[in-house]
Design an enzyme around this catalytic site. Structure first.
Site, short mmCIF file in Angstrom:
data_model
loop_
_atom_site.label_atom_id
_atom_site.label_comp_id
_atom_site.label_asym_id
_atom_site.label_seq_id
_atom_site.Cartn_x
_atom_site.Cartn_y
_atom_site.Cartn_z
N CYS A 79 0.84 -1.20 0.00
CA CYS A 79 0.00 0.00 0.00
C CYS A 79 0.88 1.26 0.00
O CYS A 79 1.62 1.49 -0.94
CB CYS A 79 -0.99 -0.04 1.16
SG CYS A 79 -2.35 1.15 0.97
N HIS A 180 -3.74 -4.82 -0.42
CA HIS A 180 -3.29 -5.41 0.84
C HIS A 180 -3.33 -6.93 0.74
O HIS A 180 -4.39 -7.53 0.91
CB HIS A 180 -4.18 -4.95 2.00
CG HIS A 180 -4.01 -3.52 2.37
ND1 HIS A 180 -3.07 -3.11 3.29
CD2 HIS A 180 -4.65 -2.40 1.95
CE1 HIS A 180 -3.14 -1.79 3.43
NE2 HIS A 180 -4.09 -1.34 2.63
N GLU A 182 -2.32 -9.03 2.85
CA GLU A 182 -2.67 -9.58 4.17
C GLU A 182 -4.17 -9.51 4.44
O GLU A 182 -4.66 -10.12 5.40
CB GLU A 182 -1.88 -8.85 5.26
CG GLU A 182 -2.40 -7.47 5.65
CD GLU A 182 -2.04 -6.36 4.67
OE1 GLU A 182 -2.36 -5.20 4.97
OE2 GLU A 182 -1.43 -6.65 3.61
#
Length: 209
Positions: A79, A180, A182
């Site tokens: 990001c 993202h 994750e």
């Protein structure tokens, strides 16, 4: 060992939990010696580009990150962390970045809601190690208002949001995800596993020197 750089502007906990989930050895740190001793580096980030660069300067991490980027040690920006890898940003003011990747960070000017938030399709452009097990057209999770205006040759994943948003970029040992991983479910976990594999390969190459 993967070093997650903690400079006060990252989504540290979610990245940490993701690495724990995939069984990666990691450390959360802003200590230069620990980062240098690591086998790979993740630079997360949420917030404004100029503030992030100011903090990295204050913590004396800019030159170190540039040295890592110019070495062969794997470096992944996520990001804002991805945006910091570029030459400069137009966010709030013209601000120099780490200059590890060619390009400028510009504000999204599209007829859609800003920030670009939520799931979007990621179209693969070319093949890299982090694409292993990742299907073309997978959906990934974004939260951003700025995007990288950069050469096509470093773009390996694109999402459409009124403009072609470089979702994933890479050059040598340097990787950047605008989305993202994750927070992108199984696809994101697979990409992080692939990064873990790249780190392990680099570590093995160093042991044989």
């Amino acid at each position: 060992m993967i070093a997650i750089i903690d400079y006060g502007m990252g989504n540290i906990r979610s990245v940490e939990q993701a690495l724990k989930y995939i069984g990666a050895a990691y450390i959360v740190t802003s200590d230069k010696e620990e980062i240098f001793r690591s086998d790979g580096v993740i630079l997360p980030g949420v917030g404004a580009f100029p503030k992030a660069m100011d903090i990295l300067e204050e913590k004396d991490l800019v030159r170190m990150l540039q040295e890592i980027g110019r070495s062969r040690k794997p470096l992944l920006g996520i990001c804002l962390g991805m945006q910091l890898l570029f030459e400069k940003s137009e966010e709030l003011q013209d601000c120099n970045g780490l200059s590890l990747l060619p390009g400028v960070i510009r504000k999204l000017k599209v007829p859609y809601k800003i920030p670009h938030m939520g799931w979007n399709e990621l179209k693969k452009e070319g093949e890299i190690a982090l694409w292993n097990g990742v299907e073309d057209g997978s959906f990934v999770y974004y939260v951003h208002s700025y995007y990288a205006d950069c050469p096509n040759e470093i773009v390996y994943g694109i999402s459409d949001y009124g403009v072609k948003v470089p979702g994933f970029v890479a050059k040598g040992n340097i990787y950047g995800a605008q989305f993202h991983p994750e927070k992108s479910g199984d696809i994101g976990m697979q990409m992080l596993k692939n990064f873990k594999g790249v780190v392990e390969t680099w570590k093995s190459s160093q042991l044989s020197i």
